[in-house]
Design a protein around this motif. Structure first.
Motif, PDB file in Angstrom:
ATOM      1  N   ILE A   1      56.268  20.318  30.593  1.00  0.00           N
ATOM      2  CA  ILE A   1      56.515  20.924  29.495  1.00  0.00           C
ATOM      3  C   ILE A   1      57.370  21.969  30.152  1.00  0.00           C
ATOM      4  N   ALA A   2      56.592  22.345  31.324  1.00  0.00           N
ATOM      5  CA  ALA A   2      57.479  24.094  32.200  1.00  0.00           C
ATOM      6  C   ALA A   2      59.075  23.454  32.836  1.00  0.00           C
ATOM      7  N   SER A   3      59.024  22.543  32.754  1.00  0.00           N
ATOM      8  CA  SER A   3      60.277  22.091  32.911  1.00  0.00           C
ATOM      9  C   SER A   3      61.596  22.335  31.673  1.00  0.00           C
ATOM     10  N   LEU A   4      60.923  21.702  30.604  1.00  0.00           N
ATOM     11  CA  LEU A   4      61.595  21.218  29.684  1.00  0.00           C
ATOM     12  C   LEU A   4      61.638  22.691  28.840  1.00  0.00           C
ATOM     13  N   GLN A   5      61.371  23.904  29.127  1.00  0.00           N
ATOM     14  CA  GLN A   5      61.751  25.161  28.086  1.00  0.00           C
ATOM     15  C   GLN A   5      62.873  25.569  28.688  1.00  0.00           C
ATOM     16  N   SER A   6      63.684  26.208  27.995  1.00  0.00           N
ATOM     17  CA  SER A   6      64.851  26.956  27.690  1.00  0.00           C
ATOM     18  C   SER A   6      64.739  28.134  26.215  1.00  0.00           C
ATOM     19  N   ALA A   7      65.622  28.999  26.679  1.00  0.00           N
ATOM     20  CA  ALA A   7      66.182  29.846  26.144  1.00  0.00           C
ATOM     21  C   ALA A   7      65.909  29.763  24.357  1.00  0.00           C
ATOM     22  N   ALA A   8      66.483  28.640  24.217  1.00  0.00           N
ATOM     23  CA  ALA A   8      67.017  27.690  23.204  1.00  0.00           C
ATOM     24  C   ALA A   8      65.354  26.709  22.659  1.00  0.00           C
ATOM     25  N   GLU A   9      64.229  26.227  23.750  1.00  0.00           N
ATOM     26  CA  GLU A   9      63.104  25.655  23.050  1.00  0.00           C
ATOM     27  C   GLU A   9      62.213  26.413  24.274  1.00  0.00           C
ATOM     28  N   THR A  10      61.119  26.403  22.761  1.00  0.00           N
ATOM     29  CA  THR A  10      59.395  26.498  23.442  1.00  0.00           C
ATOM     30  C   THR A  10      58.681  25.709  22.949  1.00  0.00           C
ATOM     31  N   LEU A  11      58.495  25.304  24.310  1.00  0.00           N
ATOM     32  CA  LEU A  11      56.980  24.225  23.861  1.00  0.00           C
ATOM     33  C   LEU A  11      55.558  24.306  23.716  1.00  0.00           C
ATOM     34  N   HIS A  12      54.512  24.099  23.370  1.00  0.00           N
ATOM     35  CA  HIS A  12      52.904  24.402  23.927  1.00  0.00           C
ATOM     36  C   HIS A  12      52.371  22.741  23.943  1.00  0.00           C
ATOM     37  N   MET A  13      51.741  22.770  24.555  1.00  0.00           N
ATOM     38  CA  MET A  13      50.852  21.938  24.963  1.00  0.00           C
ATOM     39  C   MET A  13      49.063  22.194  24.001  1.00  0.00           C
ATOM     40  N   THR A  14      49.246  20.764  23.761  1.00  0.00           N
ATOM     41  CA  THR A  14      47.245  21.774  23.489  1.00  0.00           C
ATOM     42  C   THR A  14      46.670  19.415  23.902  1.00  0.00           C
ATOM     43  N   ALA A  15      44.956  19.253  23.414  1.00  0.00           N
ATOM     44  CA  ALA A  15      45.357  17.904  23.855  1.00  0.00           C
ATOM     45  C   ALA A  15      45.908  16.381  23.213  1.00  0.00           C
ATOM     46  N   GLY A  16      46.177  16.784  22.503  1.00  0.00           N
ATOM     47  CA  GLY A  16      47.018  15.539  21.454  1.00  0.00           C
ATOM     48  C   GLY A  16      48.465  16.295  20.541  1.00  0.00           C
ATOM     49  N   GLU A  17      48.940  16.723  21.068  1.00  0.00           N
ATOM     50  CA  GLU A  17      50.158  17.706  20.678  1.00  0.00           C
ATOM     51  C   GLU A  17      50.789  18.425  21.117  1.00  0.00           C
ATOM     52  N   VAL A  18      52.475  17.724  21.294  1.00  0.00           N
ATOM     53  CA  VAL A  18      53.614  19.373  21.748  1.00  0.00           C
ATOM     54  C   VAL A  18      53.762  19.590  21.188  1.00  0.00           C
ATOM     55  N   TYR A  19      53.719  20.908  20.375  1.00  0.00           N
ATOM     56  CA  TYR A  19      54.385  21.874  19.446  1.00  0.00           C
ATOM     57  C   TYR A  19      56.012  22.086  20.113  1.00  0.00           C
ATOM     58  N   THR A  20      57.012  22.461  20.084  1.00  0.00           N
ATOM     59  CA  THR A  20      58.041  22.663  20.688  1.00  0.00           C
ATOM     60  C   THR A  20      59.141  23.784  19.093  1.00  0.00           C
ATOM     61  N   MET A  21      59.346  24.533  18.947  1.00  0.00           N
ATOM     62  CA  MET A  21      60.522  25.244  18.807  1.00  0.00           C
ATOM     63  C   MET A  21      61.211  25.542  19.308  1.00  0.00           C
ATOM     64  N   ILE A  22      62.862  24.854  18.175  1.00  0.00           N
ATOM     65  CA  ILE A  22      63.684  25.184  18.520  1.00  0.00           C
ATOM     66  C   ILE A  22      64.603  26.052  17.819  1.00  0.00           C
ATOM     67  N   LYS A  23      65.534  27.256  18.683  1.00  0.00           N
ATOM     68  CA  LYS A  23      66.305  28.074  18.343  1.00  0.00           C
ATOM     69  C   LYS A  23      68.207  27.764  18.251  1.00  0.00           C
ATOM     70  N   LYS A  24      68.032  27.585  16.675  1.00  0.00           N
ATOM     71  CA  LYS A  24      69.269  27.285  16.904  1.00  0.00           C
ATOM     72  C   LYS A  24      70.830  28.214  16.560  1.00  0.00           C
ATOM     73  N   ASP A  25      70.090  29.588  16.465  1.00  0.00           N
ATOM     74  CA  ASP A  25      71.076  30.748  16.291  1.00  0.00           C
ATOM     75  C   ASP A  25      71.561  31.710  17.594  1.00  0.00           C
ATOM     76  N   LEU A  26      71.343  30.713  18.701  1.00  0.00           N
ATOM     77  CA  LEU A  26      71.326  31.454  20.321  1.00  0.00           C
ATOM     78  C   LEU A  26      73.155  30.302  20.597  1.00  0.00           C
ATOM     79  N   GLU A  27      73.374  30.846  21.501  1.00  0.00           N
ATOM     80  CA  GLU A  27      74.693  31.012  21.845  1.00  0.00           C
ATOM     81  C   GLU A  27      74.809  28.883  22.739  1.00  0.00           C
ATOM     82  N   ILE A  28      73.422  29.158  22.982  1.00  0.00           N
ATOM     83  CA  ILE A  28      72.668  28.346  24.212  1.00  0.00           C
ATOM     84  C   ILE A  28      72.563  27.066  23.158  1.00  0.00           C
TER      85      ILE A  28
END
Length: 176
Positions: free
Chosen positions: A119-146
């Motif tokens: 999960i830490a390796s997949l983090q970026s300025a455009a993608e934020t991840l958070h893991m719980t016991a059974g799910e991974v939440y991902t927020m994708i920011k599309k308004d960045l130049e990245i």
């Protein structure tokens, strides 16, 4: 009776066609109660007297293999579990729009000790991840130049277990 949602992975993609009306009838005939579907991407709501989600998932998977000729990983959550998924969002107050999207990847089982590193390796300025016991939440920011790296597509491979992903609107709609 417990209310459940079965998330079918990768149906109605390519030649893996499953008509939701047919699926509802098949599940009804197999003993599932009050079967409903939401959109064509494999979201099935139903009730069951069973409290064994793994057995229910196995039963649906076998039914799909028998009737359609291909395996469909099926991940089941109770409505109570989905309500908790919504309540514990790591992105409170964020309403998805054209600039930001939120996804929930439902994991089929426990992940290994390497999961936090993945999960830490997949983090970026455009993608934020958070893991719980059974799910991974991902927020994708599309308004960045990245450009986002589409980590949602990489989760299953990197975590080493089947998972299926739904957008925030779908997660909220299937809670019945």
């Amino acid at each position: 009776m417990t209310k459940y949602v079965a998330f079918l992975r990768a149906v109605n993609v390519g030649k893996r066609t499953v008509k939701m009306e047919d699926l509802r009838q098949q599940l009804d005939a197999a003993g599932f109660k009050n079967v409903k579907t939401y959109i064509q991407s494999g979201n099935v709501m139903f009730e069951s007297g069973s409290t064994n989600a793994a057995a229910l998932s196995d039963k649906i998977g076998k039914l799909l293999l028998k009737n359609y000729g291909f395996e469909v990983p099926t991940i089941i959550r109770s409505v109570a579990q989905l309500e908790a998924v919504v309540k514990q969002t790591p992105f409170p107050g964020i309403v998805p729009d054209k600039s930001r999207q939120i996804y929930v990847s439902f994991l089929s089982g426990p992940v290994g000790p390497h999961a936090a590193q993945v999960i830490a390796s997949l983090q970026s300025a455009a993608e934020t991840l958070h893991m719980t016991a059974g799910e991974v939440y991902t927020m994708i920011k599309k308004d960045l130049e990245i450009k986002p790296l589409d980590v949602v597509a990489q989760l299953e491979k990197k975590l080493g277990i089947p998972c299926t992903t739904r957008n925030w609107a779908t997660v909220n709609k299937v809670i019945w």
